[in-house]
Write a protein that holds these residues in place. Structure first.
Motif, PDB file in Angstrom:
ATOM      1  N   ALA A  76       0.823  -1.209   0.000  1.00 57.34           N
ATOM      2  CA  ALA A  76       0.000   0.000   0.000  1.00 57.34           C
ATOM      3  C   ALA A  76       0.859   1.261   0.000  1.00 57.34           C
ATOM      4  CB  ALA A  76      -0.920  -0.016   1.217  1.00 57.34           C
ATOM      5  N   ALA A  77       1.950   1.229   0.774  1.00 58.29           N
ATOM      6  CA  ALA A  77       2.825   2.404   0.819  1.00 58.29           C
ATOM      7  C   ALA A  77       3.448   2.678  -0.546  1.00 58.29           C
ATOM      8  CB  ALA A  77       3.910   2.200   1.871  1.00 58.29           C
ATOM      9  N   ILE A 244      -9.768  -1.658  10.721  1.00 57.60           N
ATOM     10  CA  ILE A 244      -9.468  -0.259  11.046  1.00 57.60           C
ATOM     11  C   ILE A 244      -9.020   0.501   9.795  1.00 57.60           C
ATOM     12  CG2 ILE A 244      -7.954   1.267  12.357  1.00 57.60           C
ATOM     13  CD1 ILE A 244      -7.941  -0.783  14.595  1.00 57.60           C
ATOM     14  N   ALA A 245      -8.140  -0.106   8.983  1.00 59.67           N
ATOM     15  CA  ALA A 245      -7.660   0.552   7.768  1.00 59.67           C
ATOM     16  C   ALA A 245      -8.808   0.799   6.789  1.00 59.67           C
ATOM     17  CB  ALA A 245      -6.572  -0.296   7.115  1.00 59.67           C
ATOM     18  N   SER A 246      -9.675  -0.211   6.616  1.00 55.72           N
ATOM     19  CA  SER A 246     -10.814  -0.059   5.696  1.00 55.72           C
ATOM     20  C   SER A 246     -11.776   1.013   6.187  1.00 55.72           C
ATOM     21  CB  SER A 246     -11.543  -1.395   5.547  1.00 55.72           C
ATOM     22  OG  SER A 246     -10.679  -2.388   5.039  1.00 55.72           O
ATOM     23  N   ALA A 247     -12.035   1.021   7.487  1.00 53.06           N
ATOM     24  CA  ALA A 247     -12.948   2.025   8.044  1.00 53.06           C
ATOM     25  C   ALA A 247     -12.376   3.438   7.868  1.00 53.06           C
ATOM     26  CB  ALA A 247     -13.194   1.728   9.522  1.00 53.06           C
ATOM     27  N   ALA A 248     -11.073   3.599   8.089  1.00 57.50           N
ATOM     28  CA  ALA A 248     -10.444   4.913   7.932  1.00 57.50           C
ATOM     29  C   ALA A 248     -10.570   5.409   6.492  1.00 57.50           C
ATOM     30  CB  ALA A 248      -8.979   4.836   8.348  1.00 57.50           C
ATOM     31  N   PHE A 251     -14.594   6.054   5.634  1.00 58.22           N
ATOM     32  CA  PHE A 251     -15.243   7.225   6.223  1.00 58.22           C
ATOM     33  C   PHE A 251     -14.578   8.545   5.840  1.00 58.22           C
ATOM     34  CE2 PHE A 251     -16.757   3.899   9.174  1.00 58.22           C
ATOM     35  CZ  PHE A 251     -18.118   4.146   9.086  1.00 58.22           C
ATOM     36  N   THR A 252     -13.312   8.518   5.473  1.00 57.37           N
ATOM     37  CA  THR A 252     -12.611   9.775   5.139  1.00 57.37           C
ATOM     38  C   THR A 252     -12.354   9.916   3.648  1.00 57.37           C
ATOM     39  OG1 THR A 252     -10.390   8.813   5.400  1.00 57.37           O
ATOM     40  CG2 THR A 252     -11.453   9.696   7.382  1.00 57.37           C
ATOM     41  N   GLY A 253     -12.364   8.805   2.929  1.00 61.36           N
ATOM     42  CA  GLY A 253     -12.036   8.849   1.509  1.00 61.36           C
ATOM     43  C   GLY A 253     -10.571   9.086   1.234  1.00 61.36           C
ATOM     44  N   ASP A 254      -9.758   9.048   2.274  1.00 65.37           N
ATOM     45  CA  ASP A 254      -8.319   9.294   2.132  1.00 65.37           C
ATOM     46  C   ASP A 254      -7.557   7.974   2.251  1.00 65.37           C
ATOM     47  OD1 ASP A 254      -5.755  10.214   2.048  1.00 65.37           O
ATOM     48  OD2 ASP A 254      -5.851  11.363   3.924  1.00 65.37           O
ATOM     49  N   PRO A 255      -7.010   7.453   1.139  1.00 70.11           N
ATOM     50  CA  PRO A 255      -6.300   6.167   1.216  1.00 70.11           C
ATOM     51  C   PRO A 255      -5.010   6.245   2.042  1.00 70.11           C
ATOM     52  CG  PRO A 255      -5.961   7.178  -0.928  1.00 70.11           C
ATOM     53  CD  PRO A 255      -7.002   8.011  -0.229  1.00 70.11           C
ATOM     54  N   ILE A 256      -4.459   7.449   2.182  1.00 74.34           N
ATOM     55  CA  ILE A 256      -3.208   7.591   2.945  1.00 74.34           C
ATOM     56  C   ILE A 256      -3.424   7.223   4.403  1.00 74.34           C
ATOM     57  CG2 ILE A 256      -1.361   9.159   3.619  1.00 74.34           C
ATOM     58  CD1 ILE A 256      -1.415   8.399   0.668  1.00 74.34           C
ATOM     59  N   ARG A 257      -4.637   7.476   4.917  1.00 71.43           N
ATOM     60  CA  ARG A 257      -4.911   7.076   6.310  1.00 71.43           C
ATOM     61  C   ARG A 257      -4.869   5.552   6.454  1.00 71.43           C
ATOM     62  NH1 ARG A 257      -9.315  10.935   9.371  1.00 71.43           N
ATOM     63  NH2 ARG A 257      -8.487  12.958   8.670  1.00 71.43           N
ATOM     64  N   ALA A 258      -5.399   4.868   5.443  1.00 70.20           N
ATOM     65  CA  ALA A 258      -5.334   3.401   5.489  1.00 70.20           C
ATOM     66  C   ALA A 258      -3.888   2.930   5.447  1.00 70.20           C
ATOM     67  CB  ALA A 258      -6.124   2.819   4.319  1.00 70.20           C
ATOM     68  N   VAL A 259      -3.065   3.611   4.611  1.00 71.35           N
ATOM     69  CA  VAL A 259      -1.644   3.263   4.547  1.00 71.35           C
ATOM     70  C   VAL A 259      -0.990   3.475   5.905  1.00 71.35           C
ATOM     71  CG1 VAL A 259       0.583   3.847   3.525  1.00 71.35           C
ATOM     72  CG2 VAL A 259      -1.469   3.771   2.087  1.00 71.35           C
ATOM     73  N   ALA A 260      -1.313   4.598   6.550  1.00 68.98           N
ATOM     74  CA  ALA A 260      -0.726   4.889   7.859  1.00 68.98           C
ATOM     75  C   ALA A 260      -1.115   3.829   8.887  1.00 68.98           C
ATOM     76  CB  ALA A 260      -1.169   6.279   8.335  1.00 68.98           C
ATOM     77  N   VAL A 261      -2.377   3.397   8.823  1.00 75.13           N
ATOM     78  CA  VAL A 261      -2.829   2.350   9.748  1.00 75.13           C
ATOM     79  C   VAL A 261      -2.046   1.061   9.522  1.00 75.13           C
ATOM     80  CG1 VAL A 261      -4.758   0.855  10.366  1.00 75.13           C
ATOM     81  CG2 VAL A 261      -5.141   3.296  10.032  1.00 75.13           C
ATOM     82  N   ALA A 579      -5.799   6.286  12.050  1.00 78.52           N
ATOM     83  CA  ALA A 579      -7.115   6.286  11.412  1.00 78.52           C
ATOM     84  C   ALA A 579      -7.796   7.647  11.534  1.00 78.52           C
ATOM     85  CB  ALA A 579      -7.988   5.195  12.034  1.00 78.52           C
ATOM     86  N   PHE A 580      -7.548   8.352  12.618  1.00 80.91           N
ATOM     87  CA  PHE A 580      -8.142   9.676  12.810  1.00 80.91           C
ATOM     88  C   PHE A 580      -7.281  10.800  12.235  1.00 80.91           C
ATOM     89  CE2 PHE A 580     -10.654   7.346  15.939  1.00 80.91           C
ATOM     90  CZ  PHE A 580     -11.912   7.909  15.778  1.00 80.91           C
ATOM     91  N   GLY A 581      -6.205  10.420  11.555  1.00 86.03           N
ATOM     92  CA  GLY A 581      -5.407  11.412  10.850  1.00 86.03           C
ATOM     93  C   GLY A 581      -4.328  12.077  11.680  1.00 86.03           C
ATOM     94  N   TYR A 582      -4.060  11.566  12.860  1.00 83.54           N
ATOM     95  CA  TYR A 582      -3.038  12.179  13.708  1.00 83.54           C
ATOM     96  C   TYR A 582      -1.626  11.722  13.355  1.00 83.54           C
ATOM     97  CZ  TYR A 582      -6.955  13.673  16.600  1.00 83.54           C
ATOM     98  OH  TYR A 582      -8.127  14.247  17.038  1.00 83.54           O
ATOM     99  N   LEU A 583      -1.503  10.707  12.543  1.00 80.80           N
ATOM    100  CA  LEU A 583      -0.185  10.189  12.157  1.00 80.80           C
ATOM    101  C   LEU A 583      -0.121   9.999  10.650  1.00 80.80           C
ATOM    102  CD1 LEU A 583       0.406   7.380  14.843  1.00 80.80           C
ATOM    103  CD2 LEU A 583       1.433   9.652  14.796  1.00 80.80           C
ATOM    104  N   THR A 584       0.956  10.462  10.031  1.00 75.22           N
ATOM    105  CA  THR A 584       1.220  10.182   8.625  1.00 75.22           C
ATOM    106  C   THR A 584       1.886   8.804   8.528  1.00 75.22           C
ATOM    107  OG1 THR A 584       3.432  11.142   8.643  1.00 75.22           O
ATOM    108  CG2 THR A 584       1.568  12.643   8.214  1.00 75.22           C
ATOM    109  N   PRO A 585       1.963   8.227   7.317  1.00 72.64           N
ATOM    110  CA  PRO A 585       2.637   6.933   7.198  1.00 72.64           C
ATOM    111  C   PRO A 585       4.071   6.943   7.720  1.00 72.64           C
ATOM    112  CG  PRO A 585       1.344   7.345   5.237  1.00 72.64           C
ATOM    113  CD  PRO A 585       1.281   8.602   6.062  1.00 72.64           C
ATOM    114  N   VAL A 586       4.833   8.002   7.425  1.00 74.86           N
ATOM    115  CA  VAL A 586       6.219   8.055   7.895  1.00 74.86           C
ATOM    116  C   VAL A 586       6.266   8.177   9.408  1.00 74.86           C
ATOM    117  CG1 VAL A 586       8.365   9.373   7.857  1.00 74.86           C
ATOM    118  CG2 VAL A 586       7.082   9.003   5.734  1.00 74.86           C
TER     119      VAL A 586
END
Length: 634
Positions: A76-77, A244-248, A251-261, A579-586
């Motif tokens: 995913a990354a 958790i990744a799928s839900a993130a 609900f947000t439409g942002d695939p980067i959140r799933a990557v971060a999870v 999942a709530f966007g507080y962390l980026t993948p890196v």
């Protein structure tokens, strides 16, 4: 695809991932952003490819492991351009597999030493002479010469007047057996007397020893491979991670959140902490003379509920020793032993060697005997310091000088008499037996305190001998006169009570050691076959090392589980934050690195395990262990 499991490949993947990560960071800092991304992609690709192949192989075997989460996070990354996060995950994953491979590198070697116990050639009488032939050329009816010290290559019958065979490695009998013409001789036994002729009755592949080899191989194949402790958590953790990744993403439409999870969820606390804790436990056990052949056996050792002990060479010392000396004609005990041991220096019989060892232990001076005549299996006649000395069995000595006789029924089971005459007069007797190892009773009680519910004795020796030796030890069961396959059956039967540990030292124990959940061999003097078939080898030839070994195994497993629980807990918290966007993948990858460091430091506590129950007598263990074990790291 077996090469994917080699240490060399895993080391190479770690180096590629690490070098690629560092090189990409240098390029990124230098302003070469595109080159950095390409470098990270190239570094991740081989790790991901090897991981995918391993996942496919695991699925083919019906196994679902946590490697799937690592593959998802890297894929995913890369798919969404988070190449730096993918590179960090690749380093974490390849580092974990490297450490796990390092632990498994202590697994048992191939069993080629088992076959090397039997000579590759034999001496056959042919046309009035001797010819050396390979074992495969032996056919029933061949007349073979078995020299002193040779191992009997095939089953046969004795074609000489007498033969003296050491069968301890096959039957558990500690004292050599005297065979007469026509008696059966088992392959794998050692000629403890003079050379004799043997008439082959079986082909080499059909003989006793070859059958034992096959039993070992079959038992090893039947024992299910030990699954990794981490994989027991895999399915549930995988479901939680994907949810958790799928839900993130949903609900947000942002695939980067799933990557971060997925990056935060990469189960490196499991992949790293478990092998580190278990490898540390292996190293710690080695300091106490307990060589455990891999992380799997150590983990199983922590769950043992039933202990099965062999007798000869395990519960007992396996070497005849003097129990008492009955002196006559005014001679003291040391004089009798000194004269007998001096004469017995000319014999290679195990009892003779035991007498010599006993005299040396008492610092008795031994001169050189003269005019020595040995009657194999009966006794020795010669002169010692001007005295005519006769040493041997009761009848052998009595027939030459007379003297009081002893009813053998009055002897303790398993004992043997050695009579001594000096200058034509009966001088005394030495009573010899195979003694119980020191501290066995206390050790068994301590093992029960560590959770061992059943302790059994399994021996090829006679019931009378076994009962005498184990009197008062409180065994839960005693099985005597067992053949190798009967020992295997006993191990398999006892599995209904939980994981089984088998301890033995002879060739006859090897199949049972291989069949047990954990096989333990007395490696200092035990047979090569048992050492190869076993999962654990007691290198210092002391049965009381079982206690420290089990305690270290249980402590190491407990530390590994603690690391898993804490690591997974922190990972779940990080997954929720991502999942709530507080962390980026890196950021998620870096936080996961911090978690890794924490759980690894906790896992390394296994290096400081000290078996508290054995703090007294085992305080000298690390100084008395073989020098090769100092600082050993399996």
């Amino acid at each position: 695809m077996e090469f994917l499991n080699t240490d060399r490949l895993k080391t190479g993947l770690l180096l590629v991932a690490l070098v690629g990560l560092v090189a990409g960071l240098v390029l990124q800092v230098s302003g070469w952003t595109d080159a950095a991304r390409i470098t990270w992609f190239v570094a991740v690709a081989p790790v991901l490819a090897a991981l995918l192949v391993e996942i496919l192989r695991s699925l083919w075997r019906g196994e679902v492991g946590l490697d799937i989460v690592a593959a998802l996070s890297m894929s995913a990354a890369l798919a969404f351009g988070e190449t730096l996060a993918a590179a960090v995950v690749a380093v974490m994953y390849s580092g974990g597999t490297f450490l796990e491979s390092f632990a498994e590198g202590r697994a048992r070697r191939e069993m080629h030493d088992l076959l090397s116990h039997v000579p590759r050639t034999a001496s056959r009488h042919r046309n009035g002479g001797l010819e050396d032939i390979s074992l495969d050329e032996i056919v029933p009816g061949d007349l073979l010469l078995i020299r002193q010290g040779d191992v009997v290559p095939v089953d046969g019958t004795v074609a000489s007047d007498t033969a003296h065979l050491d069968t301890s490695a096959l039957t558990g009998e500690s004292l050599p057996a005297r065979l007469a013409r026509g008696d059966d001789a088992m392959s794998g036994s050692t000629n403890a007397g003079e050379a004799f002729n043997l008439t082959a009755t079986h082909l080499a592949k059909e003989s006793t020893y070859a059958g034992i080899v096959r039993l070992v191989e079959e038992a090893q194949r039947s024992k299910a491979p030990m699954s990794r402790l981490a994989d027991r958590w895999s399915l549930g953790f995988l479901v939680v991670t994907v949810a958790i990744a799928s839900a993130a993403w949903w609900f947000t439409g942002d695939p980067i959140r799933a990557v971060a999870v997925l990056v935060v969820a990469t189960p490196c606390p499991l992949i790293l902490a478990v092998p580190v804790a278990l490898v540390a436990g292996l190293s710690r056990a080695a300091h106490f003379g307990v060589l455990i052949k891999g992380a799997g056996p150590l983990e199983t050792m922590a769950r043992i509920r039933t202990l099965i002990l062999d007798k000869t060479g395990t519960l007992t010392d396996g070497r005849p020793q003097i129990v008492s000396i009955d002196s006559h004609a005014g001679m003291n005990e040391d004089d009798i032993l000194q004269l007998a041991a001096t004469l017995e220096q000319a014999s290679k019989h195990p009892v003779a060697q035991a007498l010599v060892a006993a005299a040396k232990l008492r610092n008795l001076p031994l001169s050189v005997p003269s005019e020595v005549i040995e009657v194999p299996g009966d006794g020795v006649v010669g002169r010692v310091d001007g005295h005519a000395v006769i040493v041997g069995g009761e009848d052998f000595v009595a027939n030459r000088v007379g003297g009081p006789t002893v009813e053998t029924s009055d002897l303790a089971a398993g004992s043997v008499l050695v009579a001594v005459a000096v200058d034509g007069q009966f001088a005394g007797r030495l009573v010899m037996a195979d003694p119980l190892r020191e501290g066995v009773g206390g050790m068994l009680e301590l093992l029960r305190g560590q959770g061992i519910g059943r302790i059994l004795l399994a021996t090829g020796d006679r019931a009378q001998v076994a009962k005498r030796v184990t009197d008062g030890l409180g065994f839960d069961g005693l099985r005597s006169s067992l053949t190798p396959d009967q020992k295997v059956l006993l191990v398999l039967t006892e599995r209904k009570n939980g994981p089984v540990m088998m301890v033995g030292d002879g060739v006859n124990d090897a199949p049972a050691l291989a069949a047990a959940d954990v096989g333990v061999a007395m490696g200092a003097r035990g047979a090569a076959a048992s050492a190869e078939a076993a999962d654990v080898v007691l290198l210092v030839d002391r049965l009381d090392r079982l206690g420290p070994g089990i305690e270290i195994a249980r402590a190491s497993r407990r530390i590994a589980v603690e690391s898993v629980v804490v690591g997974i807990g922190l990972s779940v918290i990080g997954m929720v934050a991502a999942a709530f966007g507080y962390l980026t993948p890196v950021q998620g990858a870096l936080i996961q690195e911090v978690i890794d460091v924490a759980v690894i430091l906790n896992a390394l506590r296994a290096l400081r395990i000290k078996p508290h129950e054995f703090a007294g007598p085992l305080a000298l263990a690390e100084t008395s262990a073989p020098a090769a074990l100092k600082g050993a790291s399996p």
